[in-house]
Design an enzyme around this catalytic site. Structure first.
Site, PDB file in Angstrom:
ATOM      1  N   GLY A   1      10.666 -40.498  68.970  1.00 13.77           N
ATOM      2  CA  GLY A   1       9.370 -40.319  69.644  1.00 13.77           C
ATOM      3  C   GLY A   1       8.349 -41.272  70.106  1.00 13.77           C
ATOM      4  CG  ASN A   2       6.026 -41.751  73.152  1.00 14.62           C
ATOM      5  OD1 ASN A   2       5.038 -41.050  73.115  1.00 14.62           O
ATOM      6  ND2 ASN A   2       7.007 -41.514  73.586  1.00 14.62           N
TER       7      ASN A   2
END
Ligand code: CTP
Length: 397
Positions: free
Chosen positions: A207-208
């Site tokens: 993810g980020n």
């Protein structure tokens, strides 16, 4: 704003001195302004100044001991078209969130039938405190519009989020409320927001750090102007409720693409603010991966570019906006990206500028249109940035 009635509620924060300027701005626009002050606010600015500028007596107490008259908070609550409480201290915020009616201002808040806006102002740690966050959320949930505190130098000498939104920006919000409330009426807007999570196994993902805040603020701004909004959001802690909002929650880029494909054709405007993961694991396992060797590798495959897909099928009548986050040679890269994805506008953030990007509440944006004309804005809190972007788009629609 000629003839519009604005009730200002002033509480005891140092920013109260700026309200003299706000009253002048509102009066210049033709608004009729009355003010309620809490007793504590009178230490920061004189009621005489406020009364003189607003051209109305200032209301402070329930009971005027000098001439023996009672100030009716119910009448005051019924008078305005808009009630703006500015600056709003943490203390009065807490009272509003929990229904206290211990002074004229808090009692009038409970009586008011009109829309309410609040402009909180306090020291950074008070603003960041979970209690304050919860109180603001609670009021948002009650339909109160929060003019979020800004970043900058605070009265304490510390630097952070807590400054009252500047009177000029508050004026813009009030003007939008009265004039612009319907300028996106009849438009259907598709917005993507947040990160995407790309599954590795049942407990892990790639993810980020995107919070989703920019996309949610854009949605809020479009809704306020009367648009119908479809918000396709990756995993985000942001919340938004509105009768004209369709919120579709997704996890991965592929799910986001699927939803966007269902919606885009019926929309007039697309604003793609999501931080979509560029790659996903080639295979996601259904069993948790056990640790074995000292090293492991995950093979990644490219995700489809959702924005580029929307650009490729875009009709003449549709307006498409994308975002670009660049670190070097920013304008050239953004121009190239705008053209390649067939966008009408690209919003450029550069990480070279402090205060912009992921997990911060501020942003400095530059807008690049189809003629590569660049319009730059100041560093502002994201809800104000959203207003600037929506205002700009509206001028181009
Ligand atoms: N975008 C998208 N789908 C993707 C990737 C990006 O819809 N798979 C959209 C984002 O929502 C954003 C814009 O495209 O509006 C960002 O473009 P992108 O090419 O990903 O640029 P950056 O991530 O900024 O940078 P880079 O060129 O390094 O990938």
């Amino acid at each position: 704003m000629r003839g519009k009635r604005v009730l200002l509620g002033i509480t005891g924060g140092i920013a109260a001195y700026k309200i003299a300027g706000l009253i002048r701005l509102l009066r210049k626009e033709g608004a009729d302004v009355k003010c309620i002050m809490t007793p504590a606010s009178c230490d920061f600015i004189s009621p005489l100044t406020i009364a003189t500028l607003s051209e109305h007596p200032v209301q402070i107490e329930f009971w005027d001991r000098r001439n023996g008259s009672w100030t009716n908070h119910v009448d005051l609550g019924l008078w305005p078209d808009l009630f703006l409480i500015t600056p709003l201290t943490a203390n009065t915020l807490a009272k509003l969130a929990h229904g206290y009616a211990d002074n004229l201002l808090t009692a009038t808040y409970l009586s008011a039938r009109c829309p309410v806006m609040i402009a909180p102002a306090m020291d950074l740690d008070m603003y960041a405190h979970l209690t304050t966050t919860e109180n603001l959320e609670r009021l948002r949930g009650h339909g109160v519009r929060v003019l979020e505190a800004q970043y900058g130098e605070l009265a304490s000498g510390l630097v952070g989020q807590g400054r009252m939104m500047e009177p000029e920006d508050q004026l813009k919000e009030v003007k939008n409320f009265f004039q612009g409330a319907h300028d996106l009426e009849g438009k259907r807007v598709l917005i993507t927001a947040g990160p995407t999570y790309e599954k590795i196994d049942p407990v892990r993902f790639i993810g980020n750090h995107s919070s989703g805040k920019m996309g949610y603020r854009l949605a809020e701004s479009a809704l306020r102007r009367g648009a119908e909004v479809i918000l396709v959001s990756g995993p985000s802690a942001q919340r938004l409720e509105h009768p004209a909002l369709q919120l579709i929650r997704v996890e991965s880029a592929l799910e986001m693409l699927e939803e966007v494909k269902k919606q885009w054709e019926q929309c007039d405007l697309g604003i793609f603010a999501a931080a979509v993961a560029d790659y996903r694991p080639a295979e996601a396992t259904d069993q948790k991966i056990k640790k074995k060797e000292d090293e492991m590798s995950i093979r990644l495959v490219k995700n489809p570019d959702i924005l580029a897909w929307a650009g490729s099928v875009k009709k003449e009548s549709q307006f498409l906006v994308g975002f670009a986050l660049e670190t070097n040679d920013a304008v050239r890269h953004a121009e190239e990206k705008r053209a390649r994805k067939n966008l009408d506008l690209i919003v450029l953030n550069t990480l070279e500028e402090a205060g912009s990007g992921f997990q911060v509440d501020t942003n400095r944006v530059h807008l690049i249109d189809r003629n590569n004309k660049l319009t730059s804005f100041e560093l502002k809190e994201k809800s104000v940035v959203a207003e600037d972007i929506i205002e700009f788009i509206k001028s181009r629609l």
